[in-house]
Design an enzyme around this catalytic site. Structure first.
Site, mmCIF file in Angstrom:
data_model
loop_
_atom_site.group_PDB
_atom_site.id
_atom_site.type_symbol
_atom_site.label_atom_id
_atom_site.label_comp_id
_atom_site.label_asym_id
_atom_site.label_seq_id
_atom_site.Cartn_x
_atom_site.Cartn_y
_atom_site.Cartn_z
ATOM 1 C CB CYS A 2 -15.855 -11.224 -4.539
ATOM 2 S SG CYS A 2 -17.006 -9.936 -4.942
ATOM 3 N N GLY A 102 -14.688 -9.020 -9.331
ATOM 4 C CA GLY A 102 -14.264 -7.964 -10.245
ATOM 5 C C GLY A 102 -15.448 -7.144 -10.709
ATOM 6 C CE LYS A 491 -5.571 0.407 10.748
ATOM 7 N NZ LYS A 491 -4.576 0.425 9.712
ATOM 8 C CD GLU A 494 -9.047 0.463 8.841
ATOM 9 O OE1 GLU A 494 -9.399 0.147 7.703
ATOM 10 O OE2 GLU A 494 -7.861 0.491 9.197
ATOM 11 C CG HIS A 510 -3.166 26.902 9.830
ATOM 12 N ND1 HIS A 510 -2.932 28.227 9.574
ATOM 13 C CD2 HIS A 510 -1.999 26.400 10.298
ATOM 14 C CE1 HIS A 510 -1.673 28.522 9.847
ATOM 15 N NE2 HIS A 510 -1.079 27.408 10.293
ATOM 16 C CE LYS A 609 -5.695 -7.484 5.279
ATOM 17 N NZ LYS A 609 -5.250 -6.358 6.129
HETATM 18 C C1 F6R Z 1 -6.485 0.054 6.421
HETATM 19 C C2 F6R Z 1 -6.260 -0.791 5.280
HETATM 20 C C3 F6R Z 1 -6.407 -0.204 3.925
HETATM 21 C C4 F6R Z 1 -5.303 -0.750 3.000
HETATM 22 C C5 F6R Z 1 -5.554 -0.281 1.562
HETATM 23 C C6 F6R Z 1 -4.438 -0.706 0.642
HETATM 24 O O1 F6R Z 1 -6.318 -0.636 7.619
HETATM 25 O O2 F6R Z 1 -5.985 -1.940 5.411
HETATM 26 O O3 F6R Z 1 -6.403 1.182 3.958
HETATM 27 O O4 F6R Z 1 -4.079 -0.299 3.462
HETATM 28 O O5 F6R Z 1 -6.765 -0.802 1.105
HETATM 29 O O6 F6R Z 1 -4.318 -2.099 0.628
HETATM 30 P P1 F6R Z 1 -2.998 -2.821 0.139
HETATM 31 O O7 F6R Z 1 -1.920 -2.467 1.095
HETATM 32 O O8 F6R Z 1 -3.334 -4.271 0.159
HETATM 33 O O9 F6R Z 1 -2.706 -2.297 -1.230
#
Ligand code: F6R
Length: 614
Positions: A2, A102, A491, A494, A510, A609
């Site tokens: 959000c 939240g 990568k 996702e 294995h 993000k």
């Molecule tokens: C993958 C990605 C996520 C973040 C994870 C942790 O490309 O971006 O797996 O790495 O959500 O996020 P941070 O680093 O912001 O704690």
């Protein structure tokens, strides 16, 4: 997750709110909305499922005037993505409107109680409970809005960043936070609000990061007022943002992700600036200088992180153990925080997080501190919650990362972990002078080697077309390159939605070998290092089962190039630094496969993000 935007001042709020929401689109969302108070004191809420552009279309024939407003992008938690569940939410009387980031864990109990007291709800969200509760308290206790907000917040269990309008107080926005980020921008007789600084940066560089359990009152013509939940007035620290507009725009690239992949040489230069000095043969991290005793006394290090940051932690473990001879464990923050871990006062916890806001990592930091551990943060977002909750730390300084798939933050995190390992090992005397000097020299040359990898962009773009048919991928690597395999697979899945698994190459026998057939691309990280011969055997085994091999090899390797279907050559480097180079073609591969498949690279479905809820 959000996004929150707010404005109060003398300009028209709506265009700024929309622009702000667009800047926050990268966080991931499924609906958008805005609330405005116009000159006549009328409070209007507009919201819709879909993108910010859908909200704009929806608002085209509406009254969007007013210089006070709040706006939101929602990533659904309670209640499906719909116009009804989108924020802002009115209170029952429609005097108040709220936006929220939240999760309110006790919302069901509160809602039940409010319903039994005659309050009517319109949505399925936990957020509506907050605004209804505030109004209920305001009416029942006959108190002002600030008091009602404070009293309501006392009853909430969970995480929140909120912003609230009251049409009877048309020159005011009230905002509050607990475990969810909120930034207030301070202009000339105007205030800006954002869940991070990106919607604010083009208007002011003066910001206040609101602290947990604090409530901010932004009133036109008055100074910012911040109180804690006991109504004691606080003196918030006004900071200067170290970020510019260019950093949060695409700068000619089709996607933020590609821009960020290409920025890596410069980012790592910035990350090492003032820290790695080849001429003086020295690595200096101010946190290591300031907290030498705590760090050198560590009997054990536990790295806590999630996702890509966790992969960086796995690389960090190998480097720290090898250079410093301190045992290191790497934990998913989400597991660590709930499994009653053994934490001793001599332990050092390293929290790795790009956003500095990941709810599980933040909770792990708090748990570690409560148990007497010393906590070191490795974060990117300046002023975010984790750096503020840790004892010390080092920023990675790679600039804002907007693409949802983390790229430059990963290489920045690995670079800081290498610098940390070098600085500690030197102090502890656990590294030879020769090894120290060679790592310092080689590390400083990594940006140039990354540039060489980036020159292969067109080639990787071309060959990625041949992989778009695949439904599954396997990624293999050993030692330092095992986390690279995990990261490459993450990568790809996702952003292209192709199922991919990362494995230590030796584990293939294995189980995963059963999956290999002529439809199965296998990406193998196979530089000419200690493990080369072993990985070569794995490649033969894949070939024997007709798997399609995409191999990353050291420059000049003419053995694997005869066996593999596609080969990418990497400049040679020290084994511990290979991840910084090998991860680049894998980022590019994931990017181009996703683009070929027509996927939304920067905002992949269901992803956020900044994961500010657990
Ligand atoms: C993958 C990605 C996520 C973040 C994870 C942790 O490309 O971006 O797996 O790495 O959500 O996020 P941070 O680093 O912001 O704690």
């Amino acid at each position: 997750m959000c996004g929150i935007v707010g404005y109060i001042g003398n300009r028209e709020a709506y265009p700024m709110l929309i622009k702000g929401l667009k800047r926050l689109e990268y966080r991931g969302y499924d609906s958008a909305g805005a609330a405005l108070i116009n000159q006549n004191g009328e409070l209007s809420v507009y919201k819709t499922k879909g993108k910010v552009s859908d909200l704009e279309a929806f608002c085209q024939d509406k009254d969007i005037s007013g210089s006070v407003g709040i706006a939101h992008t929602r990533w659904a938690t309670h209640g499906e993505p719909s116009s009804l569940n989108a924020h802002p939410h009115y209170s029952e009387s429609k005097n108040l409107a709220i936006i929220h980031n939240g999760i309110i864990e006790n919302y069901a109990d509160l809602k039940k109680k409010l319903i039994s007291d005659g309050v009517h709800f319109r949505s399925d969200t936990d957020t509506e409970v907050i605004v209804q509760l505030i109004e209920y308290i305001q009416t029942k206790k006959n108190v002002d809005l600030l008091t009602a907000v404070r009293l309501a917040l006392h009853q909430l269990i969970g995480a929140y960043a909120i912003a609230l309008l009251d049409k009877r107080e048309k020159n005011q926005i009230i905002a509050a936070r607990k475990q969810s980020p909120l930034v207030i921008g301070i202009g000339d007789n105007e205030f800006f609000l954002g869940s991070d600084a990106t919607p604010i940066i083009e208007y002011t560089d003066k910001v206040v990061y609101l602290d947990d359990d604090n409530v901010a009152v932004m009133r036109l013509g008055e100074e910012l007022k911040v109180v804690n939940n006991m109504n004691h007035e606080m003196s918030p620290e006004v900071r200067t943002l170290d970020m510019n507009l260019g950093q949060i725009e695409k700068g000619g690239y089709p996607h933020f992700m590609l821009k960020e992949i290409f920025e890596q040489p410069e980012c790592l230069e910035n990350c090492m600036r003032g820290r790695v000095n080849v001429d003086a043969n020295k690595v200096m991290l101010s946190a290591v200088i300031d907290y030498k005793k705590q760090l050198l006394n560590a009997k054990r290090i536990i790295i806590v992180a999630c996702g890509t940051s966790w992969h960086a932690g796995l690389i960090g473990k190998q480097i720290i153990e090898s250079f410093c001879r301190i045992p290191v464990e790497v934990e998913y923050a989400s597991e660590f925080r709930y499994r009653n871990p053994v934490i001793n006062s001599g332990d050092v916890i390293i929290a790795v997080s790009q956003s500095g806001e990941t709810a599980d990592t933040l909770a792990a930091v708090k748990l570690a501190k409560e148990n007497g551990a010393f906590v070191f943060g490795i974060c990117n977002a300046i002023g975010s919650s984790i750096p503020r909750a840790t004892d010390t730390g080092s920023y990675i300084h790679v600039g804002p990362e907007i693409g949802v798939a983390s790229t430059k933050a990963f290489t920045g995190q690995v670079t800081v972990l290498v610098m940390l390992a070098l600085a500690l090992a030197k102090e502890k005397g656990t590294i030879t002078d020769e090894l120290y000097a060679s790592v310092v020299k080689e590390l400083s040359g990594i940006p140039e080697k990354i540039k060489k990898m980036l020159e292969l962009n067109d080639r990787i773009s071309e060959l990625s077309r041949t992989f778009t048919y695949a439904h599954n991928f396997l990624y293999l690597g050993r030692g330092y390159n095992y986390p690279v395999a995990l990261e490459g697979a993450l990568k790809l899945k996702e952003i292209s939605y192709i199922h991919a698994e990362g494995y230590p190459a030796a584990e293939m026998k294995h189980g995963p070998i059963a999956l290999i057939d002529s439809d199965m691309p296998v990406v193998v990280v196979a530089p000419h290092d200690e493990m080369y011969k072993k990985v070569l055997s794995n490649i033969q085994e894949i070939k024997a089962r007709r798997g399609k091999i995409f191999a990353l090899v050291s420059k000049g390797d003419d053995t694997i190039s005869k066996i593999a279907d596609e080969v990418i050559e990497m400049p040679e480097t020290l084994e511990c630094l290979e991840p910084l180079i090998a991860s680049i073609p894998l980022q590019l591969l994931a990017y181009h496969v996703a683009v070929c498949k027509g996927k939304d690279v920067d905002q992949p479905r269901n992803l956020a993000k900044s994961v500010t809820v657990e």
